[in-house]
Design a protein around this motif. Sequence first.
Motif, PDB file in Angstrom:
ATOM      1  N   ALA A   1      -4.518 -49.425  -7.543  1.00  0.00           N
ATOM      2  CA  ALA A   1      -5.266 -50.351  -7.821  1.00  0.00           C
ATOM      3  C   ALA A   1      -6.105 -50.358  -9.300  1.00  0.00           C
ATOM      4  N   GLY A   2      -6.351 -49.357  -9.648  1.00  0.00           N
ATOM      5  CA  GLY A   2      -7.143 -48.802 -10.942  1.00  0.00           C
ATOM      6  C   GLY A   2      -5.825 -49.367 -12.093  1.00  0.00           C
ATOM      7  N   VAL A   3      -4.959 -48.759 -11.876  1.00  0.00           N
ATOM      8  CA  VAL A   3      -3.934 -49.144 -12.977  1.00  0.00           C
ATOM      9  C   VAL A   3      -3.580 -50.679 -13.138  1.00  0.00           C
TER      10      VAL A   3
ATOM     11  N   ALA B   1     -11.858 -51.277 -16.209  1.00  0.00           N
ATOM     12  CA  ALA B   1     -11.591 -51.888 -15.095  1.00  0.00           C
ATOM     13  C   ALA B   1     -11.048 -50.745 -13.733  1.00  0.00           C
ATOM     14  N   ASP B   2     -11.791 -51.106 -12.913  1.00  0.00           N
ATOM     15  CA  ASP B   2     -11.382 -50.238 -11.661  1.00  0.00           C
ATOM     16  C   ASP B   2     -11.991 -50.916 -10.482  1.00  0.00           C
TER      17      ASP B   2
ATOM     18  N   VAL C   1     -11.533 -42.065  -8.685  1.00  0.00           N
ATOM     19  CA  VAL C   1     -10.036 -42.130  -8.429  1.00  0.00           C
ATOM     20  C   VAL C   1      -9.564 -43.303  -9.378  1.00  0.00           C
ATOM     21  N   GLY C   2      -9.822 -44.567  -9.057  1.00  0.00           N
ATOM     22  CA  GLY C   2      -9.031 -45.558  -9.926  1.00  0.00           C
ATOM     23  C   GLY C   2      -9.493 -45.445 -11.330  1.00  0.00           C
TER      24      GLY C   2
ATOM     25  N   PRO D   1      -5.546 -42.926 -13.470  1.00  0.00           N
ATOM     26  CA  PRO D   1      -4.636 -43.601 -14.165  1.00  0.00           C
ATOM     27  C   PRO D   1      -4.919 -43.248 -15.846  1.00  0.00           C
ATOM     28  N   HIS D   2      -6.040 -42.852 -16.253  1.00  0.00           N
ATOM     29  CA  HIS D   2      -6.611 -42.806 -17.493  1.00  0.00           C
ATOM     30  C   HIS D   2      -5.859 -41.305 -17.827  1.00  0.00           C
ATOM     31  N   ALA D   3      -6.021 -40.312 -16.807  1.00  0.00           N
ATOM     32  CA  ALA D   3      -5.356 -39.017 -17.071  1.00  0.00           C
ATOM     33  C   ALA D   3      -4.040 -39.350 -17.385  1.00  0.00           C
TER      34      ALA D   3
END
Lengths: 337, 283
Positions: free
Chosen positions: A77-79, A90-91, A264-265, A269-271
Amino acid sequence: MRRLTPLRLAATLGALALLLALTLALGVAVGPSGLALCEVWDVLAGRSGGAAADIVLSVRLPRVGLAAAVGAALAVAGVVFQALLRNPLADPYVLGVSGGAALGGIAVLTLGGAAGLGYAAVPPAAFAGALGALLLLLAVAGPAGRLSPTSLLLVGVVFNAFASAAIVFLASLAGLAEGAQVFLWLIGSLADARPALVASVAGCVAAGLLAVVPFGRALDLLALGEESASLLGIDTKRVRLWLLLASSLLVGAAVSVAGLVGFVGLVVPHALRLLLGPDHRLLVPASALAGAAFLVGCDTLARTLLGGRELPVGALTALAGGPFFLLLLRRTQALRR
Amino acid sequence: MRGKAALFVLSIALLGAAAAAEPARRVVSLNPSLTAIALALGAREQLVGVDDYSARAPGAGGLPTVGGLYDPSLEAVIALAPDLVVLVPSAEQRGFRERLETLDVPCLALDPVSFDDVLTAIATLGARLGRERAATARVDAIRRTRARAAAAARPLPALRGVLVLQRDPLFVAGAGTFVDDMLRTLGVENLAAAQPGLWPRLAREWLLAASPELILDASPGSEPAASYWARWPSLPAVNGQAVFDIPEGVSTLPGPDLDEALLVLAAAARGPAFAAALRAEAR
């Protein structure tokens, strides 16, 4: 950044799947009861029963399953939110979808008793809250079905403020015991891993993932901007709507059982973007696997760190995720220089 | 109709089976009050695990802990292989109980809220632990003390008071609680009884307007009650020097020592001589 070849896709996802398998195995192998490894193995091989079997099959397995499903859901969902809104901040939390879910769940938790609603009504109410928040987002931010990223974020921020105020209001109405329960919800915990519940959450998460994964290419184009995406032949309005619906299904399912598990979101994704590059055909499935592994790992720590006493996993994800993310960011910037 | 009759017969049979059942041998208690009752009935040996708060009680030291009141660890409970888990039917333990029951762990939910609830809890838990005699003796002693206190307080003038559980935010004992019952027994009109909720959270303004003649302060704060409440000299209780510290736990734990709790409250509300007379009578 290297090009995405089928080989690289398979190798990366294979490595992440292995990582997830390892964390899952660790999560099943250890716990506060100090069951010996050979006992766990005997249970898994069907050679042992009694309390050991209950612990491994009815407590640990559903628990790691729930952690994996929730972690995958929040990371993906984060991606999606980051690509759709072209905003790295955004998350699910920023957009208020999690806040809506929490508000729904907590409303039932604190006021449901008077309406004759039991504890079992909390997850469905949280899910309804997530969908409600999304519908409100769509109704307010996009009168003609077109969602400007800024107004969408703004509505999310305002809705979140509203949801937290309403949650605080409900918590102060509630008694001492319900207040403590609300507190646990706000931090996020996976303790309520009932097998039937885990199965339904996993089903929702699987459906959500299947709905998002084929849109890797579309997400790449949408991340460039709506105009470029339409020029390149994407039906932006419909794809956006579809992806928002799928990702709120993911968030609703996750928050309805786990409460507000933060970071987590954002972190996963950023990592992965820093490690693997921005290609969403890889990023989406990789986030699902890495998010699952991250949350299973954090929850295993939460369950075992203090012996019999469990930590809320949300506190650990924030504690572990924050510094890890900063470290990664610093290292990448150092490499670029 | 036949279905109902069958259900009735079945429930009678089940009740009979429960009464005839062996006393529980491996008990996990998830509530400090219930732990205290089990300990007072001499069932220390039968307890195999308790929640973190119970573990702090005198006599519970050394028992394995299974987590907090709101977040007990299911795995830790099951690892103790209990044949009975005692808990309260509050929201936070309801989901937990469901899960224990799906794993065929017998649960006993007791809700010691009112004075009589506590007596029922003592008797019920005593029966399940095979300690009926100790339970009956405890319940009788508490009933006797209550009857004596009520008789001794009857001729005395009524007092308007509150029992404070927490100062900031202000939580007090409300109607329907065992504390309310003890106050009424001592001829104290509980000013919070008209407020909704068992343990209502109230504004300090409410307390000032209610102008209690007696403040029993059982809050965990380190500042003595007399100096804390002296900030509001308009309170009749402050003027009349009727502000008392009540040791935490004595009057706030719906446990096995309600007779002792009543004597502590009696000493504060009606003076040490009143309480000493009751205590002498009890011997």
